[in-house]
Design a protein around this motif. Structure first.
Motif, PDB file in Angstrom:
ATOM      1  N   SER A  47      11.388 -18.543   7.744  1.00  0.00           N
ATOM      2  CA  SER A  47      11.281 -18.234   6.314  1.00  0.00           C
ATOM      3  C   SER A  47      12.204 -17.086   5.953  1.00  0.00           C
ATOM      4  CB  SER A  47       9.845 -17.860   5.941  1.00  0.00           C
ATOM      5  OG  SER A  47       9.009 -18.999   5.938  1.00  0.00           O
ATOM      6  N   LEU A  48      12.762 -17.157   4.748  1.00  0.00           N
ATOM      7  CA  LEU A  48      13.571 -16.095   4.166  1.00  0.00           C
ATOM      8  C   LEU A  48      12.722 -15.426   3.102  1.00  0.00           C
ATOM      9  CD1 LEU A  48      16.944 -18.043   3.706  1.00  0.00           C
ATOM     10  CD2 LEU A  48      16.079 -16.880   5.751  1.00  0.00           C
ATOM     11  N   LEU A  49      12.410 -14.144   3.303  1.00  0.00           N
ATOM     12  CA  LEU A  49      11.498 -13.410   2.430  1.00  0.00           C
ATOM     13  C   LEU A  49      12.234 -12.220   1.834  1.00  0.00           C
ATOM     14  CD1 LEU A  49       8.441 -13.013   1.563  1.00  0.00           C
ATOM     15  CD2 LEU A  49       8.231 -11.573   3.597  1.00  0.00           C
ATOM     16  N   GLY A  50      12.144 -12.057   0.511  1.00  0.00           N
ATOM     17  CA  GLY A  50      12.815 -10.926  -0.105  1.00  0.00           C
ATOM     18  C   GLY A  50      12.604 -10.904  -1.604  1.00  0.00           C
ATOM     19  N   PRO A  51      13.077  -9.840  -2.268  1.00  0.00           N
ATOM     20  CA  PRO A  51      12.893  -9.715  -3.713  1.00  0.00           C
ATOM     21  C   PRO A  51      13.752 -10.720  -4.480  1.00  0.00           C
ATOM     22  CG  PRO A  51      14.301  -7.956  -2.902  1.00  0.00           C
ATOM     23  CD  PRO A  51      13.791  -8.680  -1.693  1.00  0.00           C
ATOM     24  N   GLN A 178      -4.719 -23.662  -4.944  1.00  0.00           N
ATOM     25  CA  GLN A 178      -5.342 -24.658  -4.087  1.00  0.00           C
ATOM     26  C   GLN A 178      -4.347 -25.730  -3.673  1.00  0.00           C
ATOM     27  OE1 GLN A 178      -6.598 -23.599  -6.976  1.00  0.00           O
ATOM     28  NE2 GLN A 178      -8.562 -22.641  -6.460  1.00  0.00           N
ATOM     29  N   THR A 179      -3.547 -26.204  -4.645  1.00  0.00           N
ATOM     30  CA  THR A 179      -2.557 -27.235  -4.336  1.00  0.00           C
ATOM     31  C   THR A 179      -1.492 -26.688  -3.404  1.00  0.00           C
ATOM     32  OG1 THR A 179      -2.926 -28.236  -6.514  1.00  0.00           O
ATOM     33  CG2 THR A 179      -0.932 -28.892  -5.338  1.00  0.00           C
ATOM     34  N   ARG A 180      -1.133 -25.437  -3.615  1.00  0.00           N
ATOM     35  CA  ARG A 180      -0.129 -24.806  -2.770  1.00  0.00           C
ATOM     36  C   ARG A 180      -0.597 -24.777  -1.307  1.00  0.00           C
ATOM     37  NH1 ARG A 180       3.503 -20.175  -4.821  1.00  0.00           N
ATOM     38  NH2 ARG A 180       4.746 -19.647  -3.001  1.00  0.00           N
ATOM     39  N   ALA A 181      -1.852 -24.406  -1.092  1.00  0.00           N
ATOM     40  CA  ALA A 181      -2.389 -24.367   0.270  1.00  0.00           C
ATOM     41  C   ALA A 181      -2.373 -25.751   0.912  1.00  0.00           C
ATOM     42  CB  ALA A 181      -3.809 -23.802   0.249  1.00  0.00           C
ATOM     43  N   LYS A 182      -2.740 -26.777   0.148  1.00  0.00           N
ATOM     44  CA  LYS A 182      -2.709 -28.144   0.678  1.00  0.00           C
ATOM     45  C   LYS A 182      -1.280 -28.568   1.011  1.00  0.00           C
ATOM     46  CE  LYS A 182      -6.934 -29.983  -1.405  1.00  0.00           C
ATOM     47  NZ  LYS A 182      -7.544 -30.308  -0.099  1.00  0.00           N
ATOM     48  N   MET A 183      -0.321 -28.183   0.156  1.00  0.00           N
ATOM     49  CA  MET A 183       1.072 -28.549   0.398  1.00  0.00           C
ATOM     50  C   MET A 183       1.621 -27.843   1.639  1.00  0.00           C
ATOM     51  SD  MET A 183       2.112 -30.872  -1.613  1.00  0.00           S
ATOM     52  CE  MET A 183       3.850 -30.747  -1.220  1.00  0.00           C
ATOM     53  N   GLN A 184       1.170 -26.628   1.884  1.00  0.00           N
ATOM     54  CA  GLN A 184       1.601 -25.928   3.097  1.00  0.00           C
ATOM     55  C   GLN A 184       1.121 -26.685   4.340  1.00  0.00           C
ATOM     56  OE1 GLN A 184      -0.005 -22.012   2.521  1.00  0.00           O
ATOM     57  NE2 GLN A 184       1.505 -21.469   0.956  1.00  0.00           N
ATOM     58  N   ASP A 206       2.083 -14.027   2.306  1.00  0.00           N
ATOM     59  CA  ASP A 206       1.080 -14.854   2.976  1.00  0.00           C
ATOM     60  C   ASP A 206       1.613 -16.241   3.293  1.00  0.00           C
ATOM     61  OD1 ASP A 206      -0.741 -12.836   3.067  1.00  0.00           O
ATOM     62  OD2 ASP A 206      -2.117 -13.670   1.575  1.00  0.00           O
ATOM     63  N   GLU A 207       2.424 -16.800   2.409  1.00  0.00           N
ATOM     64  CA  GLU A 207       3.001 -18.114   2.664  1.00  0.00           C
ATOM     65  C   GLU A 207       3.928 -18.049   3.875  1.00  0.00           C
ATOM     66  OE1 GLU A 207       4.179 -21.550  -0.198  1.00  0.00           O
ATOM     67  OE2 GLU A 207       5.769 -20.047  -0.321  1.00  0.00           O
ATOM     68  N   ALA A 208       4.727 -17.004   3.959  1.00  0.00           N
ATOM     69  CA  ALA A 208       5.621 -16.840   5.103  1.00  0.00           C
ATOM     70  C   ALA A 208       4.825 -16.700   6.398  1.00  0.00           C
ATOM     71  CB  ALA A 208       6.517 -15.625   4.892  1.00  0.00           C
ATOM     72  N   ARG A 237      -3.502 -20.807  10.840  1.00  0.00           N
ATOM     73  CA  ARG A 237      -3.587 -19.359  10.946  1.00  0.00           C
ATOM     74  C   ARG A 237      -4.677 -18.778  10.050  1.00  0.00           C
ATOM     75  NH1 ARG A 237       2.994 -18.772  11.415  1.00  0.00           N
ATOM     76  NH2 ARG A 237       3.020 -19.126  13.668  1.00  0.00           N
ATOM     77  N   ASP A 238      -5.364 -17.822  10.602  1.00  0.00           N
ATOM     78  CA  ASP A 238      -6.394 -17.103   9.861  1.00  0.00           C
ATOM     79  C   ASP A 238      -5.727 -15.918   9.162  1.00  0.00           C
ATOM     80  OD1 ASP A 238      -8.550 -15.740   8.896  1.00  0.00           O
ATOM     81  OD2 ASP A 238      -9.340 -15.146  10.869  1.00  0.00           O
ATOM     82  N   LEU A 239      -5.517 -16.046   7.855  1.00  0.00           N
ATOM     83  CA  LEU A 239      -4.818 -14.997   7.116  1.00  0.00           C
ATOM     84  C   LEU A 239      -5.696 -13.782   6.853  1.00  0.00           C
ATOM     85  CD1 LEU A 239      -2.724 -17.109   4.563  1.00  0.00           C
ATOM     86  CD2 LEU A 239      -2.036 -16.193   6.791  1.00  0.00           C
ATOM     87  N   GLU A 240      -6.984 -13.871   7.196  1.00  0.00           N
ATOM     88  CA  GLU A 240      -7.873 -12.725   7.055  1.00  0.00           C
ATOM     89  C   GLU A 240      -8.133 -12.043   8.392  1.00  0.00           C
ATOM     90  OE1 GLU A 240      -8.596 -11.661   4.099  1.00  0.00           O
ATOM     91  OE2 GLU A 240      -7.531 -13.393   3.289  1.00  0.00           O
ATOM     92  N   GLY A 241      -7.531 -12.558   9.456  1.00  0.00           N
ATOM     93  CA  GLY A 241      -7.705 -11.946  10.765  1.00  0.00           C
ATOM     94  C   GLY A 241      -6.882 -10.676  10.921  1.00  0.00           C
ATOM     95  N   GLN A 242      -7.202  -9.890  11.957  1.00  0.00           N
ATOM     96  CA  GLN A 242      -6.559  -8.589  12.149  1.00  0.00           C
ATOM     97  C   GLN A 242      -5.058  -8.724  12.385  1.00  0.00           C
ATOM     98  OE1 GLN A 242      -7.940  -5.521  11.692  1.00  0.00           O
ATOM     99  NE2 GLN A 242      -9.583  -6.825  10.886  1.00  0.00           N
ATOM    100  N   GLN A 243      -4.631  -9.766  13.096  1.00  0.00           N
ATOM    101  CA  GLN A 243      -3.199  -9.939  13.376  1.00  0.00           C
ATOM    102  C   GLN A 243      -2.428 -10.208  12.088  1.00  0.00           C
ATOM    103  OE1 GLN A 243      -2.531 -12.757  16.500  1.00  0.00           O
ATOM    104  NE2 GLN A 243      -0.364 -12.235  16.745  1.00  0.00           N
ATOM    105  N   ALA A 244      -2.988 -11.075  11.228  1.00  0.00           N
ATOM    106  CA  ALA A 244      -2.333 -11.384   9.961  1.00  0.00           C
ATOM    107  C   ALA A 244      -2.320 -10.165   9.041  1.00  0.00           C
ATOM    108  CB  ALA A 244      -3.030 -12.557   9.278  1.00  0.00           C
ATOM    109  N   ILE A 245      -3.402  -9.414   9.024  1.00  0.00           N
ATOM    110  CA  ILE A 245      -3.475  -8.209   8.182  1.00  0.00           C
ATOM    111  C   ILE A 245      -2.420  -7.194   8.609  1.00  0.00           C
ATOM    112  CG2 ILE A 245      -4.902  -6.209   7.610  1.00  0.00           C
ATOM    113  CD1 ILE A 245      -7.339  -8.134   7.718  1.00  0.00           C
TER     114      ILE A 245
END
Length: 273
Positions: A47-51, A178-184, A206-208, A237-245
């Motif tokens: 993923s390319l992440l930036g402003p 919701q649709t975004r999560a399903k599409m991911q 979070d998407e990245a 992936r658990d986005l609420e887990g310690q590694q993701a945080i």
């Protein structure tokens, strides 16, 4: 895999010292990218992440062969990128389906341009639409579909060309949460099934984290790669887990100065106007 370790001939995509200046040599010239060096391995999701305005989409257009770099070199599977090719498919934020064609005709539009027979096109359409969960939409028109379904058709259209590299420019930005999560989830299923390499532009941390093997963090314009972060987490992936945080905090810190710089530049340009 660290940038520069993998030989360019073995990379799905290899960028070396890539720069892009739009309208070069004119009073309207502006530098979008500077010194981009990045390798994407076969089957890797980057993923390319930036402003906003940092050149992420510009890099996709260069890899797709729709534009040429001002500086540097881009190779795909060891061959220089000099123009578009069927092994590299680009998916935009908008699905850009042709409204007068049915879903299956949209999906196989590229095959039509290649001169494929109706029998071949219908076979491929049924295969990729089944993978996308859209078999029932085979004969529908785009205006009969939801936004998420139209974007799945756009992905299916890209996959019909059997690309080795899938280039995605914020394809889910216009969708609800919701649709975004399903599409991911759908995209990860397609990626696993095809083995294609993915270069994915997003503004969303979070998407990245949810999607990527690695995340390339861009600076404000001119875009440079500030850091490349490996995401060593099992999927889903658990986005609420310690590694993701912890990863979210790291990426937020890397981006904060760049977002502030991009905002200040936009304010300055607005004031000058």
């Amino acid at each position: 895999m660290a940038d520069g370790v993998m030989a360019a001939a073995h990379a799905a995509v290899s960028c070396r010292g890539v720069g892009k200046t739009w309208a070069a040599g004119t009073t309207r010239a502006h530098e979008a990218l500077r010194g981009i060096s990045l390798d994407v391995a076969p089957g890797e999701f980057v993923s390319l992440l930036g402003p906003s305005g940092c050149g992420k989409s510009t890099l996709l257009y260069l890899v797709a062969g729709l534009e040429q770099p001002t500086e540097g070199r881009i190779d795909a599977h060891g061959a220089p990128v000099s123009g578009p090719g069927p092994e590299r498919s680009l998916i935009f934020q908008e699905a850009s389906l042709l409204p007068w064609l049915s879903v299956w005709q949209n999906v196989t539009f590229g095959l039509t341009l290649r001169g494929a027979s109706v029998a071949e096109r219908t076979t491929v359409a049924r295969e990729v639409l089944a993978r996308a969960g859209l078999s029932e939409a085979f004969d529908k028109r785009p205006d009969e579909l939801s936004g998420g379904m139209r974007q799945r058709v756009a992905v299916a259209r890209a996959m019909a060309m059997r690309p080795k590299v899938l280039l995605m420019d914020e394809p889910f930005a216009a969708l609800d949460v919701q649709t975004r999560a399903k599409m991911q989830g759908f995209l990860l299923d397609v990626w696993h099934a095809t083995g294609a390499s993915v270069l994915f532009v997003t503004h969303h941390i979070d998407e990245a984290i949810a999607l990527s093997d690695r995340i390339a963090v861009f600076t404000a314009r001119p875009g440079r790669i500030k850091a490349t972060i490996a995401v060593d987490m099992p999927r889903p992936r658990d986005l609420e887990g310690q590694q993701a945080i912890a990863l979210r905090r790291q990426l937020t810190a890397l981006l904060q100065d760049e977002v502030d710089r991009a905002f200040a530049e936009q304010e300055a340009l607005s004031g000058a106007g």
